[in-house]
Design a protein around this motif. Structure first.
Motif, mmCIF file in Angstrom:
data_model
loop_
_atom_site.group_PDB
_atom_site.id
_atom_site.type_symbol
_atom_site.label_atom_id
_atom_site.label_comp_id
_atom_site.label_asym_id
_atom_site.label_seq_id
_atom_site.Cartn_x
_atom_site.Cartn_y
_atom_site.Cartn_z
ATOM 1 N N UNK A 34 -96.812 -48.490 46.783
ATOM 2 C CA UNK A 34 -97.500 -47.753 45.726
ATOM 3 C C UNK A 34 -97.109 -46.296 45.643
ATOM 4 N N UNK A 35 -98.058 -45.458 45.142
ATOM 5 C CA UNK A 35 -97.782 -44.059 44.849
ATOM 6 C C UNK A 35 -97.937 -43.123 46.050
ATOM 7 N N UNK A 36 -98.468 -43.604 47.139
ATOM 8 C CA UNK A 36 -98.710 -42.704 48.276
ATOM 9 C C UNK A 36 -97.398 -42.136 48.798
ATOM 10 N N UNK A 37 -97.461 -40.889 49.241
ATOM 11 C CA UNK A 37 -96.257 -40.202 49.745
ATOM 12 C C UNK A 37 -96.673 -39.305 50.901
ATOM 13 N N UNK A 38 -95.804 -39.123 51.907
ATOM 14 C CA UNK A 38 -96.178 -38.252 53.030
ATOM 15 C C UNK A 38 -96.584 -36.853 52.624
ATOM 16 N N UNK A 39 -96.044 -36.362 51.507
ATOM 17 C CA UNK A 39 -96.419 -35.019 51.055
ATOM 18 C C UNK A 39 -97.761 -35.004 50.349
ATOM 19 N N UNK B 84 -103.103 -45.538 59.894
ATOM 20 C CA UNK B 84 -103.215 -45.626 58.438
ATOM 21 C C UNK B 84 -102.614 -44.353 57.849
ATOM 22 N N UNK B 85 -101.458 -44.478 57.195
ATOM 23 C CA UNK B 85 -100.741 -43.294 56.727
ATOM 24 C C UNK B 85 -99.709 -43.683 55.682
ATOM 25 N N UNK C 126 -98.033 -47.029 51.304
ATOM 26 C CA UNK C 126 -99.000 -46.810 52.374
ATOM 27 C C UNK C 126 -98.926 -47.961 53.353
ATOM 28 N N UNK C 127 -99.206 -47.670 54.612
ATOM 29 C CA UNK C 127 -99.208 -48.709 55.642
ATOM 30 C C UNK C 127 -100.492 -48.620 56.466
ATOM 31 N N UNK C 128 -101.000 -49.765 56.794
ATOM 32 C CA UNK C 128 -102.151 -49.871 57.700
ATOM 33 C C UNK C 128 -101.754 -50.823 58.815
ATOM 34 N N UNK C 129 -101.814 -50.343 60.037
ATOM 35 C CA UNK C 129 -101.405 -51.159 61.184
ATOM 36 C C UNK C 129 -102.510 -51.096 62.240
ATOM 37 N N UNK C 130 -103.030 -52.254 62.579
ATOM 38 C CA UNK C 130 -104.085 -52.349 63.594
ATOM 39 C C UNK C 130 -103.587 -53.201 64.752
ATOM 40 N N UNK C 131 -103.750 -52.696 65.957
ATOM 41 C CA UNK C 131 -103.376 -53.424 67.175
ATOM 42 C C UNK C 131 -104.667 -53.749 67.925
ATOM 43 N N UNK C 132 -105.011 -55.019 67.948
ATOM 44 C CA UNK C 132 -106.284 -55.453 68.496
ATOM 45 C C UNK C 132 -106.054 -56.198 69.804
ATOM 46 N N UNK C 133 -106.658 -55.736 70.915
ATOM 47 C CA UNK C 133 -106.515 -56.455 72.189
ATOM 48 C C UNK C 133 -107.142 -57.843 72.097
#
Length: 379
Positions: free
Chosen positions: A329-334, A359-360, A367-374
């Motif tokens: 999508x439109x999200x950008x680091x800036x 989430x960044x 955009x990316x969402x990454x969850x690491x669940x034990x």
């Protein structure tokens, strides 16, 4: 009788007995009329103090007999009463006041008779003074032991009252929490459930009329009908949780991932799913959290990413589950988006499970969402 189960003499008890024995033996060696039996009586009567804490009556009986024998043989004076005094203190503190008093009377009477019968008897005034001194020592030992016993009982009662007060506060807190859960459940049932039911019924009527007229049913209308049905199901599960704090009914998990993605596609969001690793049975809380993360991530893509597509990755690993949702999508680091309630809830879920959430915006856009669940499956 006076024996405290599970207690053994400690270093302090041994040191006390050894000190008393050393003091009395030093005095006995300075007495020329001492016999080997007298030395043995002093040693045994003093060493009996190793049991003064865990078996006070045993220490009382042994020390009284031995020291009375020693006093009757050598008339050593007040120091011979030291082991008996300590044993009387221990017996009174343990609740054996009658036996302690009897031992004190026997010892005082025996030493008095021995002094009166001694060949080189002291003057009556000296004998009375010595006996009065010993009587005062025994009374002081009994009073001190009684005060100590009452103080210990008071401390135990204070601790018990504090524990009871804490338990009462916890019960009150649990009761208030339960009442609040029931109130929330009633509010949700009376308002939200009714509204969603109306939406589902209206969507169903519209689908029925469209099909009756031979018209093509809009995909968005079908998605509304399906989503409202799922919302009612999940809301009912939530209400059951609110009404029953002891158990939690099964909610949505990754077994419903396909339905979730299909519903997103029906709204016009291109979404694909990639699953890697060896699929395994997940703990309920991890399974539910993974589903909610994907659900919230797809919702955010549909709301904020514009004409974007989404890629859902589920990676099963031996010790963790990785859930990642990327969009273009439109999200950008800036221009990082402002975190909303959805991202906050996601982070709270992951943190509660001891996992990590990232989430960044992506460097290439989107955009990316990454969850690491034990994953800790029961053995």
């Amino acid at each position: 009788m006076g024996f405290e189960q599970g207690r053994l003499p400690n270093a302090t008890d041994v040191a006390l007995a050894a000190t008393v024995a050393a003091v009395l033996l030093a005095g006995a060696l300075a007495t020329p009329v001492m016999r080997p039996l007298d030395h043995a009586a002093v040693l045994v009567g003093s060493l009996a103090l190793v049991a003064w804490r865990w078996s006070p009556l045993l220490a009382l009986a042994v020390s009284t007999v031995c020291m009375l024998f020693y006093a009757g043989s050598a008339t050593p004076g007040p120091p011979a009463a030291f082991p008996v005094l300590i044993s009387v203190f221990a017996s009174v503190r343990a609740g054996h006041r009658v036996l302690a008093s009897a031992a004190a009377v026997v010892f005082l009477g025996g030493t008095l008779a021995a002094q009166l019968a001694a060949p080189a008897a002291k003057s009556p005034q000296e004998i009375v003074q010595g006996t009065t001194l010993l009587l005062g020592w025994f009374i002081a030992a009994g009073v001190t032991a009684t005060v100590t016993k009452h103080r210990q009982a008071y401390l135990r009662q204070a601790e018990a009252r504090a524990a009871e007060a804490e338990r009462t506060r916890e019960e009150v807190a649990r009761r208030r929490a339960g009442e609040e859960r029931l109130r929330i459940a009633r509010e949700l049932h009376d308002s939200l459930t009714h509204s969603i039911s109306v939406i589902k019924v209206q969507a169903g009527v519209a689908v029925h009329l469209a099909r009756k007229r031979g018209e093509e049913v809009p995909a968005a209308l079908l998605a509304i009908q399906e989503a409202s049905g799922d919302a009612i199901r999940e809301l009912r599960a939530t209400l059951e949780v609110l009404r029953d704090s002891d158990g939690e009914p099964p909610g949505s998990g990754l077994d419903r991932l396909d339905d979730l993605v299909d519903r997103a596609r029906s709204t016009g969001l291109p979404a694909t799913v990639t699953i890697t690793g060896e699929q395994q049975s997940l703990p309920t809380d991890v399974d539910r959290a993974a589903y909610r993360i994907v659900q919230e991530a797809l919702t955010n893509v549909g709301r904020h990413a514009g004409q974007a597509s989404a890629l859902v990755r589920i990676d099963y690993r031996p010790d963790e589950l990785v859930v990642q949702v990327d969009d273009d999508g439109h999200a950008h680091p800036d221009r990082p988006p402002v975190p909303g309630v959805g991202l906050l809830g996601m982070r709270e879920r992951v943190t509660a499970l001891g996992g990590r959430l990232r989430a960044e915006p992506r460097p290439e856009g989107g955009f990316t969402i990454r969850a690491e669940l034990p994953v800790k499956n029961p053995s």
